[in-house]
Design an enzyme around this catalytic site. Structure first.
Site, PDB file in Angstrom:
ATOM      1  N   SER A   1      -9.566  -0.575   7.255  1.00 12.56           N
ATOM      2  CA  SER A   1      -9.059  -0.457   5.879  1.00 12.56           C
ATOM      3  C   SER A   1      -8.424  -1.708   5.287  1.00 12.56           C
ATOM      4  O   SER A   1      -8.126  -1.728   4.096  1.00 12.56           O
ATOM      5  CB  SER A   1      -8.063   0.687   5.796  1.00 12.56           C
TER       6      SER A   1
ATOM      7  N   SER B   1      -9.531   1.725   2.985  1.00 14.91           N
ATOM      8  CA  SER B   1      -8.674   2.474   2.098  1.00 14.91           C
ATOM      9  C   SER B   1      -7.634   1.618   1.374  1.00 14.91           C
ATOM     10  O   SER B   1      -7.031   2.091   0.417  1.00 14.91           O
ATOM     11  CB  SER B   1      -7.960   3.576   2.878  1.00 14.91           C
TER      12      SER B   1
ATOM     13  N   LYS C   1       0.845  -1.204   0.000  1.00 15.71           N
ATOM     14  CA  LYS C   1       0.000   0.000   0.000  1.00 15.71           C
ATOM     15  C   LYS C   1       0.876   1.247   0.000  1.00 15.71           C
ATOM     16  O   LYS C   1       1.904   1.285   0.682  1.00 15.71           O
ATOM     17  CB  LYS C   1      -0.897  -0.043   1.244  1.00 15.71           C
TER      18      LYS C   1
HETATM   19  N1  GLN Z   1     -12.890   3.703   6.452  1.00 17.65           N
HETATM   20  C1  GLN Z   1     -12.349   4.207   7.680  1.00 17.65           C
HETATM   21  C2  GLN Z   1     -12.169   5.690   7.590  1.00 17.65           C
HETATM   22  O1  GLN Z   1     -12.567   6.257   6.645  1.00 17.65           O
HETATM   23  C3  GLN Z   1     -11.074   3.492   8.015  1.00 17.65           C
HETATM   24  C4  GLN Z   1      -9.860   4.009   7.359  1.00 17.65           C
HETATM   25  C5  GLN Z   1      -8.622   3.225   7.708  1.00 17.65           C
HETATM   26  O2  GLN Z   1      -8.680   2.179   8.345  1.00 17.65           O
HETATM   27  N2  GLN Z   1      -7.486   3.737   7.293  1.00 17.65           N
HETATM   28  O3  GLN Z   1     -11.623   6.288   8.459  1.00 17.65           O
END
Ligand code: GLN
Length: 490
Positions: free
Chosen positions: A178, A154, A79
């Site tokens: 994420s 993400s 990532k």
């Molecule tokens: N979807 C969650 C957010 O928008 C988690 C994001 C993450 O785990 N980086 O914060």
């Protein structure tokens, strides 16, 4: 079966028996990526030359008779918020479009030292803020199961890369889901390890009390192998734990006989897709048939997770992202004075979701709001943590949903951040409690899209998650789930 269709464990066995070379394996994934990447767009940067050179080095060592780590020669996607020395690391942001980190993150150092060729850096929501990868400043990634749908986020690029056969393994990060949510949307196993289990040195910070590096794989065995490689104490990360790292692969077959499983029915309200609720109940039945004792349980304070998570995440993000001022990292804009320079640099560099969260975070950290928002959120976080401590005294494993629906359509929630946040509801309590959580495929829904099932356990009990997930996988049928792009549609 082609090499790019194989799991990491299958590839590792062939490589060890010298039936294939690391270069052949890497080339197979690269060639397949040529065919599918234009439709999927999983990668921000592909590092094919580096990958081939690393594969060649592995083959050379094997020829000389060196004993190699199990995953040597098995390609890895990373990532793009995890630093790679000399390879640009953008965090999905214009701000860092040209940023070249001086060195690898610890997890990347470990992977490279073990001989995993780096296939490239995968797309993500800007600074990991989002659940669909549509907040990437560059382009959205498409779900290999249905190209009109999001891969989740993400870590959507990492999930799509693995599900489309462009890498058998990927690293992601999970602050509030994420890794697990994209894993569920793409039919993969996704693990968020215990807070502190895996080093965060060189992983760009979103919310430091919640951030954790995690991984995505086709099978539980692959996930177990990769966790064994990247876990462990690290002097460069003072929050990393000295808890010994288990041999997760060797305990995988131990089953769930006698384990006490808590079923989190209240985390699946009525608006959840019926087939998701059914998949969780099916998983509970499978665990029970295999000797686990399943009981329903309630975690009364987890209903406040969404508010607590977003307040804390925004507060920490606003502080962490203060470093992006145009002086040390990334882009900088000109201004008449310093304040104008900062303001332009940040105004032009950050996308709307990042700005929204910085504003919220800065607002609640002001003296007038600190007590009633920030401290209050911390107090409720303690209550959530205590709910889990009590539950994990009674149960070895908790079982619930990952998401309310299967992968949604690109554009469906993009302009409605609150709807996007709400879909994360099952993902947030685990990180607030600091416990490990895993998403494993629980079958396919009516639209042919994968459904995830979530397992959580006490801190540092990842091996229990793997045992249960492995069993569920075996009951589902042989081999991993296959997206339409694996093997290629044509
Ligand atoms: N979807 C969650 C957010 O928008 C988690 C994001 C993450 O785990 N980086 O914060």
């Amino acid at each position: 079966m082609k090499l790019f269709e194989m799991t990491a464990l299958e590839l590792s066995r062939l490589l060890q028996k010298k039936e294939v070379s690391a270069v052949e394996v890497t080339q197979s994934f690269m060639e397949h990526a040529e065919a599918v990447e234009p439709q999927v767009r999983a990668y921000i940067t592909r590092t094919s030359e580096t990958a081939l050179a690393e594969a060649e080095a592995v083959d050379e060592k094997r020829r000389r008779g060196e004993t190699m780590p199990l995953l040597a020669g098995v390609p890895l996607a990373v990532k793009d918020n995890i630093c790679t020395g000399g390879v640009r690391t953008t965090c999905g942001s214009r701000f860092l479009e040209e940023y070249l980190p001086p060195e690898d993150a610890t997890v990347v150092k470990k992977a490279r030292a073990a001989g995993l060729p780096l296939m490239g850096k995968t797309n993500l929501d800007e600074f990991a803020m989002g659940s669909s990868t549509e907040n990437s400043a560059f382009f959205p990634t498409h779900n290999p199961w249905d190209l009109q749908r999001v891969p989740g986020g993400s870590s959507g690029g990492s999930a799509a890369a693995v599900a489309a056969g462009m890498a058998p393994l990927a690293l992601g990060t999970d602050t509030g889901g994420s890794v697990r949510q994209p894993a569920a949307f793409c039919g993969l196993v996704g693990l968020r390890p215990t807070y502190g289990r895996v080093s965060r040195a060189g992983v760009m910070a979103l919310a430091s009390s919640l951030d954790q590096a995690g991984l995505l794989a086709l099978t539980t065995a692959d996930a177990a192998l990769l966790l064994g490689l990247i876990a462990g104490e690290d002097r460069d990360d003072p929050t990393s734990s000295s808890e010994p790292v288990a041999d997760y692969l060797s305990t995988l077959q131990e089953g769930v006989k006698g384990l006490r499983v808590g079923l989190l029915t209240e985390n699946m309200p009525e608006h959840f897709d019926r087939e998701i609720i059914a998949a969780v109940h099916r998983a509970a039945a499978v665990l029970a048939e295999n000797g686990a004792v399943v009981e329903e349980l309630s975690l009364p304070h987890t209903g406040s997770s969404l508010e607590v998570y977003h307040l804390l995440c925004a507060a920490e993000a606003s502080s962490n992202l203060g470093r992006f001022d145009g002086l040390r990292y990334g882009r900088s804009a000109r201004g008449e004075n310093v304040a104008e320079m900062y303001s332009r640099t940040r105004g032009e560099g950050f996308g709307p979701e990042v700005k929204r969260r910085i504003l919220l975070g800065t607002c609640i950290l002001r003296e007038s709001r600190y007590e009633s928002y920030y401290l209050q959120a911390l107090r409720v976080r303690t209550l959530i943590r205590r709910d889990y401590e009590a539950a994990l005294n009674r149960f070895d494993l908790l079982l619930g949903a990952v998401t309310p629906t299967t992968a949604f359509k690109l554009g469906e929630k993009k302009d409605d951040p609150v709807a996007m946040y709400h879909a994360d509801i099952c993902l947030l309590p685990g990180p607030l409690a600091g416990i490990p959580a895993l998403s494993v495929p629980g079958g396919l829904g009516s639209g042919g899209l994968p459904i995830g099932v979530q397992l959580t356990a006490a801190p540092f009990r990842e091996e229990i998650l793997f045992r249960a997930a492995h069993l569920l996988e075996q009951e589902r049928g042989p081999g991993p789930l296959r997206s339409q792009l694996l093997p290629p549609a044509s």
